[in-house]
Write an enzyme that holds these catalytic residues in place. Structure first.
Site, PDB file in Angstrom:
ATOM      1  N   ASP A  11     -19.637  35.075   1.072  1.00 52.67           N
ATOM      2  CA  ASP A  11     -18.393  35.652   1.706  1.00 52.67           C
ATOM      3  C   ASP A  11     -17.085  35.907   0.736  1.00 52.67           C
ATOM      4  OD1 ASP A  11     -17.148  35.779   5.079  1.00 52.67           O
ATOM      5  OD2 ASP A  11     -15.684  35.933   3.344  1.00 52.67           O
ATOM      6  N   ASN A  70     -19.467  35.684  15.179  1.00 52.61           N
ATOM      7  CA  ASN A  70     -18.540  36.077  16.156  1.00 52.61           C
ATOM      8  C   ASN A  70     -18.761  37.536  16.551  1.00 52.61           C
ATOM      9  OD1 ASN A  70     -16.401  34.036  15.199  1.00 52.61           O
ATOM     10  ND2 ASN A  70     -16.181  35.380  13.236  1.00 52.61           N
ATOM     11  N   HIS A  92     -23.210  39.718  11.759  1.00 50.64           N
ATOM     12  CA  HIS A  92     -23.545  38.891  10.712  1.00 50.64           C
ATOM     13  C   HIS A  92     -23.508  37.319  10.990  1.00 50.64           C
ATOM     14  CE1 HIS A  92     -19.332  40.225  11.240  1.00 50.64           C
ATOM     15  NE2 HIS A  92     -18.855  38.869  10.794  1.00 50.64           N
TER      16      HIS A  92
HETATM   17  P1  AMP Z   1     -15.829  38.238  11.087  1.00 53.79           P
HETATM   18  O1  AMP Z   1     -14.502  37.678  11.421  1.00 53.79           O
HETATM   19  O2  AMP Z   1     -16.950  37.169  11.827  1.00 53.79           O
HETATM   20  O3  AMP Z   1     -16.277  39.797  11.279  1.00 53.79           O
HETATM   21  O4  AMP Z   1     -16.113  38.137   9.498  1.00 53.79           O
HETATM   22  C1  AMP Z   1     -15.861  38.809   8.542  1.00 53.79           C
HETATM   23  C2  AMP Z   1     -16.267  38.258   7.432  1.00 53.79           C
HETATM   24  O5  AMP Z   1     -16.523  39.183   6.445  1.00 53.79           O
HETATM   25  C3  AMP Z   1     -14.799  37.558   6.780  1.00 53.79           C
HETATM   26  O6  AMP Z   1     -15.077  36.349   6.548  1.00 53.79           O
HETATM   27  C4  AMP Z   1     -14.499  38.042   5.811  1.00 53.79           C
HETATM   28  O7  AMP Z   1     -14.029  37.442   4.451  1.00 53.79           O
HETATM   29  C5  AMP Z   1     -16.015  38.863   5.056  1.00 53.79           C
HETATM   30  N1  AMP Z   1     -15.865  39.933   4.164  1.00 53.79           N
HETATM   31  C6  AMP Z   1     -15.239  41.178   4.368  1.00 53.79           C
HETATM   32  N2  AMP Z   1     -15.300  41.767   3.567  1.00 53.79           N
HETATM   33  C7  AMP Z   1     -16.456  41.452   2.569  1.00 53.79           C
HETATM   34  C8  AMP Z   1     -17.031  41.890   1.329  1.00 53.79           C
HETATM   35  N3  AMP Z   1     -16.796  43.004   0.903  1.00 53.79           N
HETATM   36  N4  AMP Z   1     -17.766  41.004   1.005  1.00 53.79           N
HETATM   37  C9  AMP Z   1     -18.067  39.945   1.433  1.00 53.79           C
HETATM   38  N5  AMP Z   1     -17.691  39.496   2.424  1.00 53.79           N
HETATM   39  C10 AMP Z   1     -16.612  40.149   3.013  1.00 53.79           C
END
Ligand code: AMP
Length: 121
Positions: free
Chosen positions: A33, A91, A104
């Site tokens: 992440d 989520n 995810h």
């Molecule tokens: P969610 O709120 O469950 O949709 O979480 C999305 C997650 O994706 C968050 O923890 C972000 O920090 C992560 N995220 C967003 N963009 C990227 C990226 N390019 N590479 C890795 N993680 C990411």
């Protein structure tokens, strides 16, 4: 909700955006992440277009569901977390706080993670 093929994880799957890859097999990709909330914070995503676990559990073929769940376990073992333990979180939708509309699973570890969920305000 229709799947948006331009969401950021779809773009990572297509190799258009880099990621810090941890694991990959036929069913899943795992990467760190970008904004880690624990010493280990890895995201595991299926290599197929599903918005969320709701979508996935309704529509995905059994082979992909099994492969994805196995991949999550394999990632945790590859990271050496199986003895001390870890936490999985996915989520889903608005109340779940989902930001990226590609399924995810967050995998957290590397420290005692405390309470499962904060108390409501
Ligand atoms: P969610 O709120 O469950 O949709 O979480 C999305 C997650 O994706 C968050 O923890 C972000 O920090 C992560 N995220 C967003 N963009 C990227 C990226 N390019 N590479 C890795 N993680 C990411």
């Amino acid at each position: 909700m229709a799947y948006d093929p331009n969401n950021i994880f779809a773009r990572i799957l297509r190799g258009e955006i880099p990621c810090r890859k941890v694991y990959e097999d036929d069913f899943a990709l795992a990467f760190h992440d970008i904004n880690p909330k624990a010493p280990v914070h890895v995201l595991v995503i299926p290599k197929a277009p599903y918005v969320s676990l709701d979508d996935f559990t309704r529509e995905a073929p059994a082979e992909l569901i099994a492969g994805f769940v196995r991949a999550v376990g394999a990632v945790a073992r590859q990271l050496g977390l199986e003895d001390k333990g870890y936490r999985l979180l996915s989520n889903i939708g608005r109340d779940g706080g989902q930001e990226v509309p590609h399924l995810h699973v967050h995998l957290f570890g590397g420290r005692t993670l405390g309470r499962m969920i904060p108390d409501a305000d």
